[in-house]
Design a protein around this motif. Structure first.
Motif, PDB file in Angstrom:
ATOM      1  N   ALA A  62      47.905  25.255  48.913  1.00 36.24           N
ATOM      2  CA  ALA A  62      49.314  25.571  48.763  1.00 36.24           C
ATOM      3  C   ALA A  62      50.330  25.268  49.896  1.00 36.24           C
ATOM      4  CB  ALA A  62      49.526  26.982  48.517  1.00 36.24           C
ATOM      5  N   ARG A  63      49.461  25.534  51.086  1.00 35.14           N
ATOM      6  CA  ARG A  63      50.106  25.267  52.573  1.00 35.14           C
ATOM      7  C   ARG A  63      50.390  23.699  52.738  1.00 35.14           C
ATOM      8  NH1 ARG A  63      47.062  29.868  53.997  1.00 35.14           N
ATOM      9  NH2 ARG A  63      45.322  28.605  54.568  1.00 35.14           N
ATOM     10  N   VAL A  64      49.302  22.900  52.069  1.00 36.34           N
ATOM     11  CA  VAL A  64      49.511  21.464  52.242  1.00 36.34           C
ATOM     12  C   VAL A  64      50.524  20.888  51.317  1.00 36.34           C
ATOM     13  CG1 VAL A  64      48.322  19.186  51.803  1.00 36.34           C
ATOM     14  CG2 VAL A  64      47.070  21.134  53.165  1.00 36.34           C
ATOM     15  N   ASP A  65      50.601  21.471  49.911  1.00 35.34           N
ATOM     16  CA  ASP A  65      51.462  21.099  48.916  1.00 35.34           C
ATOM     17  C   ASP A  65      52.676  21.678  49.554  1.00 35.34           C
ATOM     18  OD1 ASP A  65      52.499  20.557  46.427  1.00 35.34           O
ATOM     19  OD2 ASP A  65      52.866  22.642  46.194  1.00 35.34           O
ATOM     20  N   ASN A  66      53.028  22.670  49.991  1.00 30.98           N
ATOM     21  CA  ASN A  66      54.558  23.059  50.496  1.00 30.98           C
ATOM     22  C   ASN A  66      54.882  22.342  51.602  1.00 30.98           C
ATOM     23  OD1 ASN A  66      56.748  24.954  50.288  1.00 30.98           O
ATOM     24  ND2 ASN A  66      55.947  25.545  52.400  1.00 30.98           N
ATOM     25  N   GLY A  67      54.083  21.909  52.657  1.00 27.84           N
ATOM     26  CA  GLY A  67      54.423  21.087  53.679  1.00 27.84           C
ATOM     27  C   GLY A  67      54.796  19.537  53.278  1.00 27.84           C
ATOM     28  N   ARG A  68      53.980  19.146  52.293  1.00 34.86           N
ATOM     29  CA  ARG A  68      54.519  17.803  51.815  1.00 34.86           C
ATOM     30  C   ARG A  68      55.611  17.817  50.779  1.00 34.86           C
ATOM     31  NH1 ARG A  68      48.357  15.817  50.914  1.00 34.86           N
ATOM     32  NH2 ARG A  68      47.696  15.276  52.705  1.00 34.86           N
ATOM     33  N   ASN A  69      55.643  18.757  50.141  1.00 33.17           N
ATOM     34  CA  ASN A  69      56.705  18.678  48.743  1.00 33.17           C
ATOM     35  C   ASN A  69      57.588  19.748  48.957  1.00 33.17           C
ATOM     36  OD1 ASN A  69      55.210  16.504  47.531  1.00 33.17           O
ATOM     37  ND2 ASN A  69      53.765  18.108  47.064  1.00 33.17           N
ATOM     38  N   ASN A  70      57.858  20.621  49.989  1.00 33.53           N
ATOM     39  CA  ASN A  70      59.017  21.666  49.922  1.00 33.53           C
ATOM     40  C   ASN A  70      58.829  22.492  48.739  1.00 33.53           C
ATOM     41  OD1 ASN A  70      60.018  21.376  52.772  1.00 33.53           O
ATOM     42  ND2 ASN A  70      60.960  19.630  51.996  1.00 33.53           N
ATOM     43  N   THR A  71      57.897  22.751  48.212  1.00 38.64           N
ATOM     44  CA  THR A  71      57.675  23.386  47.003  1.00 38.64           C
ATOM     45  C   THR A  71      58.433  24.818  47.069  1.00 38.64           C
ATOM     46  OG1 THR A  71      55.399  22.474  46.680  1.00 38.64           O
ATOM     47  CG2 THR A  71      56.027  24.395  45.173  1.00 38.64           C
ATOM     48  N   LEU A  72      58.211  25.632  47.790  1.00 33.69           N
ATOM     49  CA  LEU A  72      58.779  26.816  47.861  1.00 33.69           C
ATOM     50  C   LEU A  72      60.532  26.682  47.922  1.00 33.69           C
ATOM     51  CD1 LEU A  72      56.558  29.124  49.967  1.00 33.69           C
ATOM     52  CD2 LEU A  72      56.830  29.417  47.667  1.00 33.69           C
ATOM     53  N   LEU A  73      61.035  25.828  48.882  1.00 38.86           N
ATOM     54  CA  LEU A  73      62.257  25.546  48.943  1.00 38.86           C
ATOM     55  C   LEU A  73      62.754  25.005  47.357  1.00 38.86           C
ATOM     56  CD1 LEU A  73      64.808  25.469  50.564  1.00 38.86           C
ATOM     57  CD2 LEU A  73      64.240  23.135  51.105  1.00 38.86           C
ATOM     58  N   LYS A  74      62.207  24.389  46.812  1.00 38.43           N
ATOM     59  CA  LYS A  74      62.554  23.813  45.617  1.00 38.43           C
ATOM     60  C   LYS A  74      62.744  24.971  44.314  1.00 38.43           C
ATOM     61  CE  LYS A  74      61.327  19.114  46.442  1.00 38.43           C
ATOM     62  NZ  LYS A  74      60.245  18.095  46.072  1.00 38.43           N
TER      63      LYS A  74
END
Length: 78
Positions: A62-74
């Motif tokens: 999840a940390r990698v995903d969030n870093g690459r895609n800004n998942t939490l911000l979206k």
């Protein structure tokens, strides 16, 4: 014409600590977590004088995903 508004601080304080406000914060926090995905967690805690919700990365993936895609911000954006 002018209007004078007097805020009852004690009533506002008790409103912020009410179960209804905590339930609403929980509902929004869980909605953001659901939009973010299964690798994200959420919690609601009373910090200071009001409940606060947090959505966080639950693991390295999840940390990698969030870093690459800004998942939490979206996910917060809806």
């Amino acid at each position: 014409m002018s209007v004078r508004v007097v805020i009852n601080r004690q009533a506002v304080g008790s409103l912020l600590l009410s179960d209804g406000v905590r339930d609403e914060v929980t509902r929004h926090t869980e909605a953001v977590q659901a939009r973010a995905g299964i690798n994200y967690g959420s919690s609601v805690k009373r910090i200071g004088d009001r409940p606060q919700g947090i959505v966080y990365t639950d693991n390295f993936k999840a940390r990698v995903d969030n870093g690459r895609n800004n998942t939490l911000l979206k996910a917060v954006g809806g």
